[in-house]
Design a protein around this motif. Structure first.
Motif, PDB file in Angstrom:
ATOM      1  N   VAL A  32      -1.738 153.076  72.611  1.00  0.00           N
ATOM      2  CA  VAL A  32      -2.910 152.453  72.001  1.00  0.00           C
ATOM      3  C   VAL A  32      -2.560 151.027  71.579  1.00  0.00           C
ATOM      4  CG1 VAL A  32      -4.547 152.559  70.080  1.00  0.00           C
ATOM      5  CG2 VAL A  32      -3.850 154.654  71.248  1.00  0.00           C
ATOM      6  N   ASN A  33      -3.337 150.088  72.079  1.00  0.00           N
ATOM      7  CA  ASN A  33      -3.154 148.660  71.810  1.00  0.00           C
ATOM      8  C   ASN A  33      -1.786 148.130  72.244  1.00  0.00           C
ATOM      9  OD1 ASN A  33      -5.760 148.285  70.780  1.00  0.00           O
ATOM     10  ND2 ASN A  33      -5.122 148.946  68.755  1.00  0.00           N
ATOM     11  N   ALA A  34      -1.126 148.831  73.163  1.00  0.00           N
ATOM     12  CA  ALA A  34       0.155 148.354  73.690  1.00  0.00           C
ATOM     13  C   ALA A  34      -0.087 147.279  74.746  1.00  0.00           C
ATOM     14  CB  ALA A  34       0.944 149.506  74.299  1.00  0.00           C
ATOM     15  N   ALA A  66      -1.549 160.473  78.328  1.00  0.00           N
ATOM     16  CA  ALA A  66      -1.187 159.365  77.439  1.00  0.00           C
ATOM     17  C   ALA A  66      -2.459 158.753  76.859  1.00  0.00           C
ATOM     18  CB  ALA A  66      -0.394 158.304  78.195  1.00  0.00           C
ATOM     19  N   ALA A  67      -2.396 158.359  75.604  1.00  0.00           N
ATOM     20  CA  ALA A  67      -3.533 157.698  74.950  1.00  0.00           C
ATOM     21  C   ALA A  67      -3.458 156.209  75.255  1.00  0.00           C
ATOM     22  CB  ALA A  67      -3.468 157.939  73.448  1.00  0.00           C
ATOM     23  N   VAL A  68      -4.508 155.689  75.911  1.00  0.00           N
ATOM     24  CA  VAL A  68      -4.505 154.276  76.292  1.00  0.00           C
ATOM     25  C   VAL A  68      -5.716 153.522  75.755  1.00  0.00           C
ATOM     26  CG1 VAL A  68      -3.138 154.648  78.389  1.00  0.00           C
ATOM     27  CG2 VAL A  68      -5.621 154.744  78.516  1.00  0.00           C
ATOM     28  N   THR A  79      -5.227 147.171  74.329  1.00  0.00           N
ATOM     29  CA  THR A  79      -4.386 147.770  75.364  1.00  0.00           C
ATOM     30  C   THR A  79      -4.533 146.970  76.654  1.00  0.00           C
ATOM     31  OG1 THR A  79      -4.722 149.951  74.392  1.00  0.00           O
ATOM     32  CG2 THR A  79      -3.843 149.884  76.630  1.00  0.00           C
ATOM     33  N   SER A  80      -3.420 146.533  77.221  1.00  0.00           N
ATOM     34  CA  SER A  80      -3.474 145.741  78.444  1.00  0.00           C
ATOM     35  C   SER A  80      -2.434 146.215  79.449  1.00  0.00           C
ATOM     36  CB  SER A  80      -3.220 144.263  78.133  1.00  0.00           C
ATOM     37  OG  SER A  80      -3.199 143.523  79.345  1.00  0.00           O
ATOM     38  N   PHE A  81      -2.933 146.464  80.664  1.00  0.00           N
ATOM     39  CA  PHE A  81      -2.078 146.774  81.806  1.00  0.00           C
ATOM     40  C   PHE A  81      -2.185 145.645  82.836  1.00  0.00           C
ATOM     41  CE2 PHE A  81      -2.593 150.949  79.982  1.00  0.00           C
ATOM     42  CZ  PHE A  81      -1.455 151.661  80.331  1.00  0.00           C
TER      43      PHE A  81
END
Length: 102
Positions: free
Chosen positions: A54-56, A71-73, A78-80
Motif C-alpha cells: 500500500v502506497n509503495a 498482495a495489497a496494492v 502505489t506506483s508500479f
C-alpha cells in the motif's frame, strides 16, 4: 539484502528506503512494505503473497516471476510505473493498468 529463498516473511519494512535492494527469490510472504521506497529493487522470483504494498513506490522494480497473489496494492501513492513484469509474474487483484505506465 535478502536473497535466494532466505526469510523475510512477515517482516516490517514500513516507510523503509529500499531503493535498489536485492530481494531475488526471497520469501517475503506477509511482509509489510507500506509507504516503502522500492524503486529499482530486484524482486525477481520473490514471494510477496499476502504482502502489503500500500502506497509503495515500485517504479522500475524488477518483478519477473514474482508472486504478488493476495498482495495489497491499493492506495493513491502505489506506483508500479516502469516496473518489469513478465507472463510468469503472478499479479495481484486491484493492480490497475495506470499503475504500470511509465
Amino acid at each position: 539484502m535478502i536473497e535466494n529463498g532466505s526469510g523475510g516473511g512477515d517482516a516490517d519494512f514500513t516507510n523503509a528506503d529500499l531503493r535498489g535492494a536485492r530481494f531475488q527469490d526471497a520469501d517475503l510472504t506477509g511482509a509489510d512494505f507500506t509507504n516503502a521506497d522500492l524503486r529499482e529493487a530486484n524482486l525477481i522470483g520473490a514471494n510477496l503473497q499476502d504482502a502489503s504494498l500500500v502506497n509503495a513506490d515500485l517504479r522500475r522494480a524488477s518483478l519477473h516471476s514474482a508472486n504478488l497473489s493476495q498482495a495489497a496494492v491499493a492506495g493513491p501513492e502505489t506506483s508500479f510505473s516502469g516496473a518489469k513484469l513478465n507472463a510468469r509474474t503472478c499479479r495481484p487483484k486491484g493492480l490497475e493498468p495506470e499503475q504500470l505506465k511509465p
